[in-house]
Write a protein that holds these residues in place. Sequence first.
Motif, PDB file in Angstrom:
ATOM      1  N   THR A  89       0.818  -1.149  -0.081  1.00  0.00           N
ATOM      2  CA  THR A  89      -0.085   0.008  -0.096  1.00  0.00           C
ATOM      3  C   THR A  89       1.026   1.521   0.307  1.00  0.00           C
ATOM      4  O   THR A  89       0.155   2.153  -0.497  1.00  0.00           O
ATOM      5  CB  THR A  89      -0.955   0.105   1.324  1.00  0.00           C
ATOM      6  N   MET A  90       1.787   0.948   0.656  1.00  0.00           N
ATOM      7  CA  MET A  90       2.863   2.408   0.849  1.00  0.00           C
ATOM      8  C   MET A  90       3.707   2.110  -0.857  1.00  0.00           C
ATOM      9  O   MET A  90       3.186   3.288  -1.351  1.00  0.00           O
ATOM     10  CB  MET A  90       3.888   2.103   1.632  1.00  0.00           C
ATOM     11  N   ASP A  94       3.075   5.878  -3.099  1.00  0.00           N
ATOM     12  CA  ASP A  94       4.526   6.032  -3.490  1.00  0.00           C
ATOM     13  C   ASP A  94       3.958   6.859  -4.820  1.00  0.00           C
ATOM     14  O   ASP A  94       4.552   7.877  -5.372  1.00  0.00           O
ATOM     15  CB  ASP A  94       5.596   5.994  -2.380  1.00  0.00           C
ATOM     16  N   ARG A  95       3.820   5.476  -5.592  1.00  0.00           N
ATOM     17  CA  ARG A  95       3.865   5.760  -7.274  1.00  0.00           C
ATOM     18  C   ARG A  95       2.592   7.079  -7.414  1.00  0.00           C
ATOM     19  O   ARG A  95       2.975   7.667  -7.967  1.00  0.00           O
ATOM     20  CB  ARG A  95       3.335   4.308  -7.686  1.00  0.00           C
ATOM     21  N   VAL A  96       0.830   6.967  -6.990  1.00  0.00           N
ATOM     22  CA  VAL A  96       0.835   8.089  -6.783  1.00  0.00           C
ATOM     23  C   VAL A  96       0.861   9.581  -6.164  1.00  0.00           C
ATOM     24  O   VAL A  96       0.757  10.169  -7.307  1.00  0.00           O
ATOM     25  CB  VAL A  96      -0.617   7.228  -6.279  1.00  0.00           C
ATOM     26  N   LEU A  97       1.845   9.445  -5.345  1.00  0.00           N
ATOM     27  CA  LEU A  97       2.411  10.610  -5.286  1.00  0.00           C
ATOM     28  C   LEU A  97       3.201  11.458  -6.006  1.00  0.00           C
ATOM     29  O   LEU A  97       3.752  12.615  -6.248  1.00  0.00           O
ATOM     30  CB  LEU A  97       2.578  11.300  -3.268  1.00  0.00           C
ATOM     31  N   SER A  98       3.806  10.185  -6.070  1.00  0.00           N
ATOM     32  CA  SER A  98       4.902  10.940  -7.407  1.00  0.00           C
ATOM     33  C   SER A  98       4.683  10.561  -8.751  1.00  0.00           C
ATOM     34  O   SER A  98       5.164  10.953  -9.840  1.00  0.00           O
ATOM     35  CB  SER A  98       6.396   9.635  -7.968  1.00  0.00           C
ATOM     36  N   GLY A  99       2.924  10.233  -9.393  1.00  0.00           N
ATOM     37  CA  GLY A  99       2.510  11.469 -10.694  1.00  0.00           C
ATOM     38  C   GLY A  99       2.759  10.244 -11.864  1.00  0.00           C
ATOM     39  O   GLY A  99       3.110   9.844 -13.154  1.00  0.00           O
ATOM     40  N   ASP A 100       3.185   8.679 -11.021  1.00  0.00           N
ATOM     41  CA  ASP A 100       3.629   7.353 -11.984  1.00  0.00           C
ATOM     42  C   ASP A 100       2.414   6.467 -12.392  1.00  0.00           C
ATOM     43  O   ASP A 100       0.875   6.710 -11.811  1.00  0.00           O
ATOM     44  CB  ASP A 100       4.317   7.167 -11.077  1.00  0.00           C
TER      45      ASP A 100
END
Length: 100
Positions: A89-90, A94-100
């Motif tokens: 989940t983390m 992280d991917r979502v927050l990085s825009g990936d």
Amino acid sequence: MQERARSVRERYAEVEAASYGRSWTSEEIMLGFLGDVGDLAKLVQGKAGVRPREDLDEALAHELADCLWSVMTLADAYDVDLAGAFTGTMDELDRVLSGD
């Protein structure tokens, strides 16, 4: 931590069986967790100055630990690899927050 939570749950189950003739179901553990979350909400209000009390920091730490124990106990009851689920989940967040 998971082993310790499991051990405490086993001891509670023994007390419940002696007192009530059976141990709590997962649904009853979930209801207890909801009560703990309500208590936690009141303590968070205390930290915001709405519900002050002298032992606020100790009570907050205790309630957070109670809530964590409930989550760990429910994860154990449903065979959820909590450490793996947390990591996944983390990683996803992280991917979502990085825009990936």
